[in-house]
Design an enzyme around this catalytic site. Structure first.
Site, PDB file in Angstrom:
ATOM      1  N   CYS A 109       0.552  -0.921   0.319  1.00  0.00           N
ATOM      2  CA  CYS A 109      -0.110   0.196   0.772  1.00  0.00           C
ATOM      3  C   CYS A 109       0.833   1.090   0.241  1.00  0.00           C
ATOM      4  O   CYS A 109       0.717   1.938  -0.519  1.00  0.00           O
ATOM      5  CB  CYS A 109      -1.443   0.080   0.988  1.00  0.00           C
ATOM      6  SG  CYS A 109      -0.079   0.092   2.998  1.00  0.00           S
ATOM      7  N   HIS A 223      -2.424   0.587   7.282  1.00  0.00           N
ATOM      8  CA  HIS A 223      -2.476   0.635   5.600  1.00  0.00           C
ATOM      9  C   HIS A 223      -2.710   2.038   5.834  1.00  0.00           C
ATOM     10  O   HIS A 223      -2.995   2.728   6.350  1.00  0.00           O
ATOM     11  CB  HIS A 223      -4.085  -0.236   5.855  1.00  0.00           C
ATOM     12  CG  HIS A 223      -4.827   0.159   4.777  1.00  0.00           C
ATOM     13  ND1 HIS A 223      -4.382  -0.315   3.548  1.00  0.00           N
ATOM     14  CD2 HIS A 223      -5.811   0.759   3.599  1.00  0.00           C
ATOM     15  CE1 HIS A 223      -4.705   0.236   2.237  1.00  0.00           C
ATOM     16  NE2 HIS A 223      -5.819   0.630   2.642  1.00  0.00           N
ATOM     17  N   ASP A 238      -7.668   4.285  -1.588  1.00  0.00           N
ATOM     18  CA  ASP A 238      -7.179   3.400  -0.970  1.00  0.00           C
ATOM     19  C   ASP A 238      -6.883   2.078  -2.155  1.00  0.00           C
ATOM     20  O   ASP A 238      -7.872   1.629  -2.681  1.00  0.00           O
ATOM     21  CB  ASP A 238      -8.241   2.744  -0.311  1.00  0.00           C
ATOM     22  CG  ASP A 238      -8.065   1.693   0.435  1.00  0.00           C
ATOM     23  OD1 ASP A 238      -7.426   1.392   0.422  1.00  0.00           O
ATOM     24  OD2 ASP A 238      -9.098   1.897   1.468  1.00  0.00           O
TER      25      ASP A 238
END
Length: 298
Positions: A109, A223, A238
């Site tokens: 991520c 995250h 995202d």
């Protein structure tokens, strides 16, 4: 125990509560202050970056049988939208302008967020398309993530001071041509006043931020997502789900929907949001206002 409905903590989370001051600044702290209050080495804070997860890209239909709290409404309200405790949370995908399926299955991520920031001048569909598995940008994201992990390991072995994750993350951002702030800020997530503070920072026009989501559940990791605001519009990327676009005064509602998605379908409750401002120094977009103005969902 964490209460999903009101975002507050009961007695079992006293250790978490003790890290927040009671002098009116309880919504936001720098990570160095958190380390001092929690008596932890700064390098141990948020060093689990990249442990990402998501449910498949299905609809936002919620199986009430799996929701032990019977959650159908939320009080994670933002005064910018004049929400009340009984107002329903809008499905997250109502805000989505571009999908990003299966890009983050290997937990990259941070790398994906960096690549997204570099491609802001493109359209939403293009920004997501170049991050799909098999593309050069996706491979680049994986390399950046690997570089970040190696840097963190080296910093730990060298017993470097400060947050190892923060230093590693900032290094890969600078190497990418971005200019990250020298400081992060952590916000408690859950109460309307604290969410307002998050919104006020992310909705500053113009601005770009790397944002880390910290979860209540032990071992859940952290995250990383990213946001960009310009011309009264905020875009959130995202790596698990894609890109979302809202008028900047509705960022609070978007975060409520994001929190609901992770809580209900992934069984992960957001406890804190950590922001790092990015000065957009990419040579192809010297002015943040150059990124295309996507049409927000109404």
């Amino acid at each position: 125990m964490y209460n999903r409905v009101d975002g507050e903590y009961a007695h079992t989370e006293q250790a978490e509560e003790s890290s927040w001051p009671a002098d009116g600044s309880e919504c936001a702290q720098t990570l160095t202050e958190i380390a001092r209050l929690e008596s932890l080495a700064p390098g141990e804070l948020f060093d689990r970056m990249g442990l990402c997860f998501s449910k498949p890209h299905t609809s936002d239909a919620i199986d009430d049988s799996s929701n032990t709290s019977g959650l159908s409404t939320s009080s994670l309200s933002s005064s910018s939208e004049l929400s009340v405790a009984t107002s329903p949370v809008r499905p997250l995908f109502d805000y989505r302008t571009a999908e990003l399926p299966q890009a983050n299955v290997s937990g990259i991520c941070v790398g994906l967020a960096a690549e997204w920031l570099l491609d802001l001048p493109s359209s939403a569909s293009s920004r997501m398309g170049v991050l799909l598995p098999g593309t050069e940008n996706h491979r680049s994201a994986a390399r950046r993530q690997e570089q970040s992990e190696k840097l963190k390991t080296q910093l730990k072995e060298d017993k470097a001071e400060g947050s190892h994750n923060f230093q590693a993350k900032s290094t890969i951002l600078r190497d990418a041509g971005l200019e990250p702030s020298a400081e992060e800020t952590r916000y408690r997530f859950g109460t309307s006043s604290c969410i307002d503070k998050i919104v006020n920072e992310l909705a500053q026009d113009p601005s770009v931020h790397l944002v880390s989501l910290k979860f209540v559940q032990p071992g859940a990791g952290t995250h990383t997502i990213a946001t960009a605001t310009s011309n009264g519009t905020t875009i959130l990327s995202d790596p698990n789900y894609g890109e979302f676009t809202v008028p900047s005064d509705r960022v609070g509602g978007l975060f409520k929907s994001l929190a609901e998605r992770y809580s209900t379908l992934n069984k992960r409750d957001i406890s804190a949001v950590v922001t790092q401002r990015i000065r957009y120094g990419h040579p192809n977009a010297t002015d943040l206002a150059l990124f295309p103005r996507a049409e927000p969902h109404r």
